[in-house]
Write a protein that holds these residues in place. Structure first.
Motif, mmCIF file in Angstrom:
data_model
loop_
_atom_site.group_PDB
_atom_site.id
_atom_site.type_symbol
_atom_site.label_atom_id
_atom_site.label_comp_id
_atom_site.label_asym_id
_atom_site.label_seq_id
_atom_site.Cartn_x
_atom_site.Cartn_y
_atom_site.Cartn_z
ATOM 1 N N ARG A 93 0.817 -1.231 0.000
ATOM 2 C CA ARG A 93 0.000 0.000 0.000
ATOM 3 C C ARG A 93 0.838 1.262 0.000
ATOM 4 N NH1 ARG A 93 -3.395 -2.768 4.169
ATOM 5 N NH2 ARG A 93 -1.949 -1.880 5.645
ATOM 6 N N GLY A 94 1.864 1.289 0.819
ATOM 7 C CA GLY A 94 2.704 2.476 0.922
ATOM 8 C C GLY A 94 3.460 2.763 -0.364
ATOM 9 N N ASP A 95 3.961 1.708 -1.010
ATOM 10 C CA ASP A 95 4.650 1.889 -2.289
ATOM 11 C C ASP A 95 3.703 2.468 -3.332
ATOM 12 O OD1 ASP A 95 6.910 0.682 -1.174
ATOM 13 O OD2 ASP A 95 6.308 -1.320 -1.879
ATOM 14 N N ARG A 96 2.499 1.903 -3.397
ATOM 15 C CA ARG A 96 1.521 2.387 -4.383
ATOM 16 C C ARG A 96 1.088 3.817 -4.074
ATOM 17 N NH1 ARG A 96 -0.015 -2.910 -3.633
ATOM 18 N NH2 ARG A 96 -1.759 -2.319 -2.286
ATOM 19 N N LEU A 97 1.001 4.176 -2.799
ATOM 20 C CA LEU A 97 0.675 5.560 -2.442
ATOM 21 C C LEU A 97 1.768 6.498 -2.938
ATOM 22 C CD1 LEU A 97 -0.991 7.713 -0.936
ATOM 23 C CD2 LEU A 97 0.385 7.194 1.086
ATOM 24 N N TYR A 98 3.007 6.148 -2.691
ATOM 25 C CA TYR A 98 4.128 6.983 -3.124
ATOM 26 C C TYR A 98 4.158 7.110 -4.648
ATOM 27 C CZ TYR A 98 8.860 8.644 -3.850
ATOM 28 O OH TYR A 98 9.946 9.366 -4.251
ATOM 29 N N ILE A 99 4.048 5.993 -5.349
ATOM 30 C CA ILE A 99 4.055 6.024 -6.813
ATOM 31 C C ILE A 99 2.859 6.820 -7.330
ATOM 32 C CG2 ILE A 99 3.843 4.592 -8.886
ATOM 33 C CD1 ILE A 99 5.381 2.396 -7.278
ATOM 34 N N GLY A 100 1.708 6.673 -6.688
ATOM 35 C CA GLY A 100 0.523 7.420 -7.095
ATOM 36 C C GLY A 100 0.682 8.915 -6.895
ATOM 37 N N LEU A 101 1.298 9.325 -5.793
ATOM 38 C CA LEU A 101 1.529 10.752 -5.560
ATOM 39 C C LEU A 101 2.504 11.342 -6.578
ATOM 40 C CD1 LEU A 101 1.725 10.864 -1.656
ATOM 41 C CD2 LEU A 101 -0.113 11.735 -3.114
ATOM 42 N N ILE A 102 3.555 10.597 -6.893
ATOM 43 C CA ILE A 102 4.511 11.059 -7.904
ATOM 44 C C ILE A 102 3.832 11.140 -9.269
ATOM 45 C CG2 ILE A 102 6.656 10.494 -9.123
ATOM 46 C CD1 ILE A 102 7.051 11.514 -6.247
ATOM 47 N N ALA A 103 3.038 10.126 -9.614
ATOM 48 C CA ALA A 103 2.327 10.134 -10.897
ATOM 49 C C ALA A 103 1.341 11.298 -10.968
ATOM 50 C CB ALA A 103 1.605 8.806 -11.110
ATOM 51 N N ALA A 104 0.659 11.583 -9.865
ATOM 52 C CA ALA A 104 -0.276 12.713 -9.843
ATOM 53 C C ALA A 104 0.466 14.025 -10.058
ATOM 54 C CB ALA A 104 -1.035 12.732 -8.521
ATOM 55 N N ALA A 105 1.634 14.168 -9.465
ATOM 56 C CA ALA A 105 2.434 15.384 -9.673
ATOM 57 C C ALA A 105 2.864 15.514 -11.130
ATOM 58 C CB ALA A 105 3.651 15.363 -8.753
ATOM 59 N N VAL A 106 3.223 14.395 -11.763
ATOM 60 C CA VAL A 106 3.616 14.423 -13.172
ATOM 61 C C VAL A 106 2.425 14.797 -14.042
ATOM 62 C CG1 VAL A 106 4.383 12.966 -15.097
ATOM 63 C CG2 VAL A 106 5.547 12.836 -12.893
ATOM 64 N N VAL A 107 1.253 14.246 -13.748
ATOM 65 C CA VAL A 107 0.044 14.584 -14.505
ATOM 66 C C VAL A 107 -0.250 16.075 -14.379
ATOM 67 C CG1 VAL A 107 -2.475 14.290 -14.561
ATOM 68 C CG2 VAL A 107 -0.990 12.288 -14.448
ATOM 69 N N LEU A 108 -0.161 16.610 -13.175
ATOM 70 C CA LEU A 108 -0.439 18.037 -12.982
ATOM 71 C C LEU A 108 0.586 18.921 -13.698
ATOM 72 C CD1 LEU A 108 -1.558 18.041 -9.263
ATOM 73 C CD2 LEU A 108 -2.970 18.526 -11.266
ATOM 74 N N ALA A 109 1.854 18.554 -13.625
ATOM 75 C CA ALA A 109 2.885 19.328 -14.325
ATOM 76 C C ALA A 109 2.669 19.268 -15.833
ATOM 77 C CB ALA A 109 4.274 18.810 -13.959
ATOM 78 N N GLY A 110 2.335 18.096 -16.337
ATOM 79 C CA GLY A 110 2.043 17.961 -17.754
ATOM 80 C C GLY A 110 0.807 18.740 -18.156
ATOM 81 N N TRP A 111 -0.194 18.738 -17.286
ATOM 82 C CA TRP A 111 -1.429 19.484 -17.549
ATOM 83 C C TRP A 111 -1.129 20.976 -17.702
ATOM 84 C CZ3 TRP A 111 -6.219 17.315 -18.225
ATOM 85 C CH2 TRP A 111 -7.288 18.198 -18.311
ATOM 86 N N ILE A 112 -0.313 21.491 -16.804
ATOM 87 C CA ILE A 112 0.048 22.911 -16.861
ATOM 88 C C ILE A 112 0.855 23.210 -18.121
ATOM 89 C CG2 ILE A 112 1.472 24.682 -15.750
ATOM 90 C CD1 ILE A 112 0.649 23.390 -13.054
ATOM 91 N N ALA A 113 1.748 22.298 -18.503
ATOM 92 C CA ALA A 113 2.626 22.540 -19.643
ATOM 93 C C ALA A 113 1.907 22.406 -20.983
ATOM 94 C CB ALA A 113 3.801 21.565 -19.604
#
Length: 91
Positions: free
Chosen positions: A47-67
């Protein structure tokens, strides 16, 4: 209380939400120890690994969205939450 950081309310809400999420995961891990499994990520994660990977992926999605797009940020936030939820559930 947060004047020394010059935070906006949404920024403070995100960080408070992260603290609550991490504390909740800690309590959940104490009550029910996580079990590693393989999902569509093709690596063993708990669970913790997936939470971390999910948070990083969400940050990448948001950065890509802005760009890439001029669409409203609430749509990008929804996509980021959806990506994190999918990784957390089936990753």
């Amino acid at each position: 209380m947060l004047d020394w950081m010059v935070w906006t309310v949404p920024t403070a809400a995100v960080f408070i939400g992260l603290v609550v999420l991490l504390a909740g995961m800690g309590v959940w891990a104490r009550l029910s120890p996580p079990v590693a499994r393989r999902g569509f990520l093709r690596i063993e994660t708990d669970r913790g690994d997936r939470l971390y990977i999910g948070l990083i992926a969400a940050a990448v999605v948001l950065a890509g969205w802005i760009a890439v797009t001029d669409l409203p940020m609430w749509l990008g936030s929804g996509c980021a939450v959806l990506v994190a939820a999918v990784i957390g559930r089936w990753g």
